[in-house]
Design a protein around this motif. Structure first.
Motif, mmCIF file in Angstrom:
data_model
loop_
_atom_site.group_PDB
_atom_site.id
_atom_site.type_symbol
_atom_site.label_atom_id
_atom_site.label_comp_id
_atom_site.label_asym_id
_atom_site.label_seq_id
_atom_site.Cartn_x
_atom_site.Cartn_y
_atom_site.Cartn_z
ATOM 1 N N THR A 265 -3.852 37.888 22.494
ATOM 2 C CA THR A 265 -5.311 37.343 22.272
ATOM 3 C C THR A 265 -6.186 38.466 22.039
ATOM 4 O OG1 THR A 265 -5.418 37.512 24.635
ATOM 5 C CG2 THR A 265 -5.158 35.429 23.724
ATOM 6 N N ARG A 266 -6.004 39.890 22.380
ATOM 7 C CA ARG A 266 -6.495 40.935 21.882
ATOM 8 C C ARG A 266 -6.484 41.152 20.384
ATOM 9 N NH1 ARG A 266 -5.078 43.296 26.839
ATOM 10 N NH2 ARG A 266 -2.959 44.149 25.811
ATOM 11 N N ARG A 267 -5.173 40.808 20.022
ATOM 12 C CA ARG A 267 -5.065 41.005 18.534
ATOM 13 C C ARG A 267 -5.601 39.693 17.794
ATOM 14 N NH1 ARG A 267 0.671 39.644 16.152
ATOM 15 N NH2 ARG A 267 -0.031 37.610 16.776
ATOM 16 N N SER A 268 -5.676 38.709 18.166
ATOM 17 C CA SER A 268 -6.314 37.697 17.539
ATOM 18 C C SER A 268 -7.961 38.017 17.460
ATOM 19 C CB SER A 268 -6.048 36.267 18.040
ATOM 20 O OG SER A 268 -6.576 36.105 18.999
ATOM 21 N N VAL B 174 -19.908 30.452 8.245
ATOM 22 C CA VAL B 174 -18.570 30.399 7.356
ATOM 23 C C VAL B 174 -17.320 30.810 8.199
ATOM 24 C CG1 VAL B 174 -17.132 31.735 5.702
ATOM 25 C CG2 VAL B 174 -19.443 31.152 5.212
ATOM 26 N N MET B 175 -17.630 31.561 9.269
ATOM 27 C CA MET B 175 -16.618 31.845 10.242
ATOM 28 C C MET B 175 -16.420 30.623 11.307
ATOM 29 S SD MET B 175 -15.024 34.687 10.114
ATOM 30 C CE MET B 175 -14.260 34.687 11.801
ATOM 31 N N ALA B 176 -17.432 29.761 11.552
ATOM 32 C CA ALA B 176 -17.164 28.607 12.088
ATOM 33 C C ALA B 176 -16.197 27.638 11.398
ATOM 34 C CB ALA B 176 -18.446 28.044 12.665
ATOM 35 N N ALA B 177 -16.365 27.612 10.226
ATOM 36 C CA ALA B 177 -15.667 26.528 9.345
ATOM 37 C C ALA B 177 -14.256 27.040 9.421
ATOM 38 C CB ALA B 177 -16.403 26.612 7.812
ATOM 39 N N LEU B 178 -14.168 28.473 9.030
ATOM 40 C CA LEU B 178 -12.851 29.277 9.080
ATOM 41 C C LEU B 178 -12.123 28.942 10.183
ATOM 42 C CD1 LEU B 178 -13.336 32.461 6.948
ATOM 43 C CD2 LEU B 178 -12.202 30.459 6.275
ATOM 44 N N MET B 179 -12.973 29.069 11.576
ATOM 45 C CA MET B 179 -12.082 29.060 12.788
ATOM 46 C C MET B 179 -11.338 27.480 12.852
ATOM 47 S SD MET B 179 -11.946 31.527 14.674
ATOM 48 C CE MET B 179 -11.601 31.008 16.395
ATOM 49 N N ARG B 180 -12.228 26.566 12.774
ATOM 50 C CA ARG B 180 -11.966 25.204 12.756
ATOM 51 C C ARG B 180 -10.784 24.605 11.635
ATOM 52 N NH1 ARG B 180 -11.421 23.208 17.374
ATOM 53 N NH2 ARG B 180 -13.150 22.021 18.032
ATOM 54 N N PHE C 218 -8.012 28.940 10.782
ATOM 55 C CA PHE C 218 -7.602 29.961 11.833
ATOM 56 C C PHE C 218 -6.961 29.249 12.908
ATOM 57 C CE2 PHE C 218 -10.747 33.286 10.432
ATOM 58 C CZ PHE C 218 -10.204 33.656 9.267
ATOM 59 N N TRP C 219 -7.338 28.032 13.463
ATOM 60 C CA TRP C 219 -7.064 27.155 14.520
ATOM 61 C C TRP C 219 -5.505 26.955 14.441
ATOM 62 C CZ3 TRP C 219 -10.132 27.128 18.470
ATOM 63 C CH2 TRP C 219 -9.917 26.331 19.648
ATOM 64 N N THR C 220 -5.051 26.640 13.121
ATOM 65 C CA THR C 220 -3.391 26.415 13.204
ATOM 66 C C THR C 220 -2.586 27.369 12.865
ATOM 67 O OG1 THR C 220 -3.758 25.689 10.803
ATOM 68 C CG2 THR C 220 -4.251 24.038 12.414
ATOM 69 N N GLN C 221 -3.224 28.638 12.993
ATOM 70 C CA GLN C 221 -2.267 29.669 12.748
ATOM 71 C C GLN C 221 -1.393 30.406 14.030
ATOM 72 O OE1 GLN C 221 -1.943 31.091 9.375
ATOM 73 N NE2 GLN C 221 -3.189 29.200 9.146
ATOM 74 N N ASP C 222 -0.277 30.708 13.481
ATOM 75 C CA ASP C 222 0.530 31.208 14.950
ATOM 76 C C ASP C 222 0.052 32.233 15.534
ATOM 77 O OD1 ASP C 222 2.483 29.364 14.207
ATOM 78 O OD2 ASP C 222 3.647 30.650 13.041
ATOM 79 N N ALA D 198 -2.362 30.933 18.338
ATOM 80 C CA ALA D 198 -1.609 30.038 19.214
ATOM 81 C C ALA D 198 -2.242 30.403 20.795
ATOM 82 C CB ALA D 198 -0.250 29.829 19.176
ATOM 83 N N PRO D 199 -2.066 31.559 21.320
ATOM 84 C CA PRO D 199 -2.382 31.948 22.838
ATOM 85 C C PRO D 199 -3.910 31.585 22.643
ATOM 86 C CG PRO D 199 -1.074 33.684 21.720
ATOM 87 C CD PRO D 199 -1.391 32.463 20.485
ATOM 88 N N ALA D 200 -4.740 31.802 22.061
ATOM 89 C CA ALA D 200 -6.237 31.862 22.175
ATOM 90 C C ALA D 200 -6.707 30.316 22.156
ATOM 91 C CB ALA D 200 -7.111 32.543 21.157
ATOM 92 N N VAL D 201 -5.948 29.284 21.245
ATOM 93 C CA VAL D 201 -6.118 28.065 21.196
ATOM 94 C C VAL D 201 -5.709 27.550 22.523
ATOM 95 C CG1 VAL D 201 -5.453 25.767 20.039
ATOM 96 C CG2 VAL D 201 -6.186 27.878 18.643
ATOM 97 N N TYR D 202 -4.303 27.690 23.073
ATOM 98 C CA TYR D 202 -3.866 27.316 24.241
ATOM 99 C C TYR D 202 -4.712 27.645 25.528
ATOM 100 C CZ TYR D 202 -1.007 26.762 28.368
ATOM 101 O OH TYR D 202 -0.408 26.233 29.606
ATOM 102 N N SER D 203 -5.396 28.685 25.636
ATOM 103 C CA SER D 203 -6.202 29.123 26.569
ATOM 104 C C SER D 203 -7.377 28.352 26.493
ATOM 105 C CB SER D 203 -6.630 30.585 26.134
ATOM 106 O OG SER D 203 -7.839 31.103 27.251
#
Length: 175
Positions: free
Chosen positions: A16-19, A63-69, A72-76, A79-84
């Motif tokens: 999560t620090r890395r992401s 733009v970042m909000a759109a990129l996140m959804r 980025f949201w589906t990138q490996d 995954a830990p941040a999305v799970y959290s």
């Protein structure tokens, strides 16, 4: 239906620090580029271009909000941040019905008992993942008492899934 997954806390924090760093660097680069473009297109040489700089930063946020959804949201690596985020959201949905849940648990409602067990297991994992040991002692005692009560009622204490129907059932039974 959300399910608690086993996860190593140290690995989780590292990932999560890395992401977070990746997201921050992308945002900074995007904000700088968009601010520069806004000033170049709309600004005045030597003039006050603060509003265009702010506009570029605001555009970067959008733009970042759109990129996140969308990206980025589906990138490996996310995954830990999305799970959290999903775990915290699931715990919040239980917290929102806690007043109903407490009443139903006192009445030995099986659905409420399962829901509270899921909440305890999820909260315990969230504390572990976040490195928050301050509330663990009290939570551990509550978890042990509740687990013993579930076993006395013949209920399975391994409640790692949150069934949304449980939330609605608890609301109906207590109120």
């Amino acid at each position: 239906m959300f399910e608690i997954q086993p996860m190593d806390a140290q690995t989780y924090r590292q990932q999560t620090r890395r992401s977070t760093l990746i997201i921050a660097l992308i945002f900074v680069a995007l904000a700088m580029v968009l601010s520069t473009v806004a000033v170049a297109v709309f600004g005045e040489p030597g003039g006050d271009n603060l509003r265009f700089n702010i506009g570029g930063v605001f555009a970067a946020v959008l733009v970042m909000a759109a990129l996140m959804r969308k990206v980025f949201w589906t990138q490996d690596w996310m995954a830990p941040a999305v799970y959290s985020w999903q775990l915290k959201r699931s715990l919040m949905s239980v917290t929102n019905v806690m007043h109903h849940l407490t009443v139903a648990v006192e009445a030995d409602d099986p659905t409420a008992m399962k829901l509270l067990r899921f909440y305890h297991l999820g909260l315990s994992q969230m504390h572990e993942l976040d490195g928050n040991s301050s509330d663990q002692g009290q939570l551990r005692r509550e978890m042990q008492q509740h687990e013993a009560r579930m076993q006395a009622l013949g209920l399975d204490p391994q409640q790692i899934r949150l069934d949304p129907a449980w939330l609605e059932a608890v609301k109906r039974t207590s109120g």
